[in-house]
Write an enzyme that holds these catalytic residues in place. Sequence first.
Site, PDB file in Angstrom:
ATOM      1  N   ARG A  66       0.982  -1.102   0.176  1.00  0.00           N
ATOM      2  CA  ARG A  66       0.090  -0.307  -0.014  1.00  0.00           C
ATOM      3  C   ARG A  66       1.061   1.206   0.054  1.00  0.00           C
ATOM      4  NH1 ARG A  66      -1.987   0.909   4.746  1.00  0.00           N
ATOM      5  NH2 ARG A  66      -3.487   2.489   4.011  1.00  0.00           N
ATOM      6  N   LYS A 131       1.837  -8.452  12.241  1.00  0.00           N
ATOM      7  CA  LYS A 131       1.398  -8.318  10.850  1.00  0.00           C
ATOM      8  C   LYS A 131       1.696  -9.720  10.187  1.00  0.00           C
ATOM      9  CE  LYS A 131       1.167  -5.652   6.681  1.00  0.00           C
ATOM     10  NZ  LYS A 131       0.617  -4.367   5.696  1.00  0.00           N
ATOM     11  N   ARG A 266      -1.355   3.788  20.154  1.00  0.00           N
ATOM     12  CA  ARG A 266      -0.559   4.816  21.193  1.00  0.00           C
ATOM     13  C   ARG A 266      -0.122   3.830  22.300  1.00  0.00           C
ATOM     14  NH1 ARG A 266      -4.878   9.000  21.675  1.00  0.00           N
ATOM     15  NH2 ARG A 266      -3.569   9.862  23.626  1.00  0.00           N
TER      16      ARG A 266
END
Length: 268
Positions: A66, A131, A266
Amino acid sequence: MTSSPRSQLIDPSLLDSLLGTASGRFVVDALAECPSTSSVLLERARQGIRSGTLVVADRQTAGRGRRGRSWQSSAEASLTFSLLWRFSGGVSRLAGLSLATGVAVARALVGCGAGGVGLKWPNDILLDEGKAGGILVELESEPGGMLAVIGIGLNLDLPPPGEEPFLYRPAALAQALSPLPDRHQILARLLVELAGVLDLFADGGFGVLRDEWQVHHAWQDRAVRLFDGGRAEREGICLGIDADGALLLRTASGIERCLAGDLTLRAA
Ligand code: BTN
């Protein structure tokens, strides 16, 4: 059937036998090497090859991710393929197609027995929060409709560290499935689920798949930061997605719909 040498080229007739009733929906081209399965397929799609054509490659020399990034993968350690699917109507009917693809991948991995399968907006496949794969959907209009080249890359084993900085911690299917099924079995399962999900999507749009995406959403209600173009754009609580596949973020100024970007967690 378990993994015997993973470097072996995908055998279209073995794949066909594993596809069962879905076999007539696919035309499989297995390549030892190409620059990018998506680039090869896009080129052929423009020449009118049929919907359901699949290009799978053992090795990509210029795999694309991407946002113009490269996609690194090695022959033994990954599954890299692209699928051509044609849709009637205009581009607005294809909102959320990459998320729908994520639902199909999640169904397939769960069906193979993997635990810890998650989806992260917009198109990351997670295993235990690392991932394990990504989806790249490219669209073009053509007379009477749209063509979509749906590119999927999955890590079977962990990629070697250090070559490029990873945006996210990598994960691999071999960590979630032991023994790892043969690549043909994994690919067949992916294709069967893709055919089912793409049919649902073509009939009803992403809205009919949204709840299922949410079930797998890994970062629901987590504090996140959305980067767009390399700088921190927005911070907020990740509320999931709407029926068009836009990310909903609760920020200091209210609930915002976000259409593009990279999400990071975060620190708590
Ligand atoms: C991403 O997470 O950035 C998406 C990665 C998509 C990679 C796949 S591998 C098969 C297909 N061919 C490509 O060049 N890219 C996609």
